[in-house]
Design an enzyme around this catalytic site. Sequence first.
Site, PDB file in Angstrom:
ATOM      1  N   GLY A  27      -1.057  38.627 -30.976  1.00 26.97           N
ATOM      2  CA  GLY A  27      -2.076  39.622 -31.269  1.00 26.97           C
ATOM      3  C   GLY A  27      -2.925  40.020 -30.080  1.00 26.97           C
ATOM      4  O   GLY A  27      -3.972  40.647 -30.240  1.00 26.97           O
TER       5      GLY A  27
ATOM      6  N   TYR B   5      -2.970  53.785 -39.255  1.00 25.96           N
ATOM      7  CA  TYR B   5      -4.140  53.010 -38.850  1.00 25.96           C
ATOM      8  C   TYR B   5      -5.243  53.857 -38.224  1.00 25.96           C
ATOM      9  O   TYR B   5      -6.296  53.318 -37.883  1.00 25.96           O
ATOM     10  CB  TYR B   5      -3.774  51.964 -37.788  1.00 25.96           C
ATOM     11  CG  TYR B   5      -2.686  50.988 -38.132  1.00 25.96           C
ATOM     12  CD1 TYR B   5      -2.589  50.419 -39.393  1.00 25.96           C
ATOM     13  CD2 TYR B   5      -1.769  50.594 -37.167  1.00 25.96           C
ATOM     14  CE1 TYR B   5      -1.599  49.499 -39.679  1.00 25.96           C
ATOM     15  CE2 TYR B   5      -0.777  49.671 -37.437  1.00 25.96           C
ATOM     16  CZ  TYR B   5      -0.687  49.128 -38.711  1.00 25.96           C
ATOM     17  OH  TYR B   5       0.283  48.215 -38.991  1.00 25.96           O
TER      18      TYR B   5
ATOM     19  N   CYS C 261       5.976  67.644 -42.465  1.00 31.43           N
ATOM     20  CA  CYS C 261       5.268  68.328 -43.551  1.00 31.43           C
ATOM     21  C   CYS C 261       4.097  67.483 -44.037  1.00 31.43           C
ATOM     22  O   CYS C 261       4.022  67.127 -45.213  1.00 31.43           O
ATOM     23  CB  CYS C 261       6.232  68.589 -44.710  1.00 31.43           C
ATOM     24  SG  CYS C 261       6.714  70.290 -44.808  1.00 31.43           S
ATOM     25  N   GLU C 262       3.196  67.141 -43.146  1.00 29.42           N
ATOM     26  CA  GLU C 262       2.025  66.333 -43.477  1.00 29.42           C
ATOM     27  C   GLU C 262       0.881  66.779 -42.577  1.00 29.42           C
ATOM     28  O   GLU C 262       1.038  66.830 -41.348  1.00 29.42           O
ATOM     29  CB  GLU C 262       2.277  64.839 -43.216  1.00 29.42           C
ATOM     30  CG  GLU C 262       3.369  64.203 -44.038  1.00 29.42           C
ATOM     31  CD  GLU C 262       2.924  63.861 -45.448  1.00 29.42           C
ATOM     32  OE1 GLU C 262       1.699  63.838 -45.693  1.00 29.42           O
ATOM     33  OE2 GLU C 262       3.804  63.605 -46.283  1.00 29.42           O
TER      34      GLU C 262
END
Length: 460
Positions: free
Chosen positions: A268, A361, A388-389
Site C-alpha cells: 500500500g 475512486y 457512454c457515461e
Amino acid sequence: MPSGGPGAAGPPWSSGVRRRADGEVEVAGVTAAALAAEHGTPAYVLDEADFRARARAYREAFEAAFAEVGAGLDVYYAGKALLTIGVARWARSEGLRVDTASGGELAVALRAGVPGSEIGLHGNNKSDEEILTALDTGVGRIIVDSLAEVERVADLADRRGVVAPVMVRVTTGVHAGGHEYISTAHEDQKFGLSVAPAPDGGTSPALVALEAVVDRASLHLLGIHSHIGSQILDPSGFEAAARVVLQLRADLARRTGALVEEVDLGGGYGIAYLPGEETLEPGPVARDVAAAVAAVCAELGTALPRFSVEPGRAIVGPAGLTLYTVGTVKPVTVADDDGEFTRLYVSVDGGMSDNIRPALYGADYHAEVVGRASDAAPVLARVVGKHCESGDIVVHQVMLPGDVRAGDLLAVAATGAYGRSMASNYNGLTRPPVVAVADGASRVLVRRETLDDLLALDQG
C-alpha cells in the site's frame, strides 16, 4: 514535466521520460510518436528500467533495514497492480517473490516460471479449484481469510495428502489509504478476521482462526498477515498495525505454545500522481518499521519473526503511462459561485475501460501533450474518454496548451498500476496492449485485443 522546456521529467513520470528540444517526449529513448506509429493508441507503456530500479530499491531497502535489527525479510511483488508474464519475470529477476490474488494471477506467475514456493495466494473467496492448484503447485503461502476457509483448506490438503502452509489474514483496526474502498483494515469490510474481542467479550475471531489452524494436522501455521490499505503516505500506520499483529502473535504463543515464524505487513505504499506530490520512499519507511517491530518484540519478550512486505503500485505505478490520441476538443461554459468560466473537454480514444480509477475512486492523474511543442497559453482542461457515461473522465483537471487539437498525442502519467489489471470491454472497446520500452526499443508484453477476440467469446 514542463511543457516548454527539454529535459528529464521527474515525478509523476518514470525516470526514462524526457522532453526533447523539439518538444517531443520519449520514454527510454523511444518517442511517443514512434510508439503510437508502431503500437497504436491507446497503449499502456512500461519503462522496464524504471520498474526494475524500483523493485530493486524496495528489496534492498527493506532487506537492509530489517537485517540491522536481526530479522530476515522477503519482498513480494503484489501482482494485482499489474501482472503479465514479462512483469512477473522482471520482478523475480530483481529478487522479488510474487503475490497473487486469484487462480488467473497464479497461472500467470507459474507460466512466467516463478516457482510455487515463491508465490503467495490471497483471496477472500477462493474456489476449491484455486486452492487445489495452489496445493498441487507447491505455493509457499496460502493466506486464509475466514474461519470457514481454514476448514476448507485443511480438508482439501487432507484430500491431497499434503500439509498446506497458511497465513491468517487479520484486520488490525488501523485505517489507512486514499479512499474508503481501498482502506482494508477496518472491521466493516470483507477481508480478514478482526483482532478485536468478540461482541460477547470472548476470544477474537483472529485468535480463534489461528488456534484452528494449529489444531489441524494438514495445516502448517506459517504466520500472520496484515494489509491496512493502499496509497498510504504516512508510515505510522504500518508501525501501528505491526504492533497489533506482534501482540496477537505473542498472545497465540501464550495460549498454544506456537510462536509463528513469519509476519507479513502488506503493501500500500503511496506514489505521486500529480506534479509536486510526494511519494513514500522505501528507505525511510523500511527503517522506521524495522525499528518499531524490533522495539515491540523486545517489549513482548518474543523473538523476531521473519517479515515480508508486498509493494505493487509503488513499483509499477510510476513505471507506466498511457498513450492516447486526441479526438474531439470542445469548450464548455461552466457556471459556479464565482461566475462563469470555460473548461476545455479533450476527448481521447480510450477512457474508463482502460483506467476505471478516476470514475471509481475520483482518482487524480496528470496529462500532457507529448507529440510536439506548443507556445500556446495553457487552458483549463478535462480529459475524457469515448464511453457512454458522463463520468467517463480520465483526468479531472489539468492545464493543457490552448491549441490542443485532434490528432495530438496525449500521455497520462503513473498509470502502470491498476489500469490494465482493472480494464474492461465496456461499449465493446478492446483492451490496449502493454508495451515495454528499454534501451531505445519497444516490445509487446500483451498484445492489443481485437474485435475477433471479442466475437470469439460470443456463442450467439
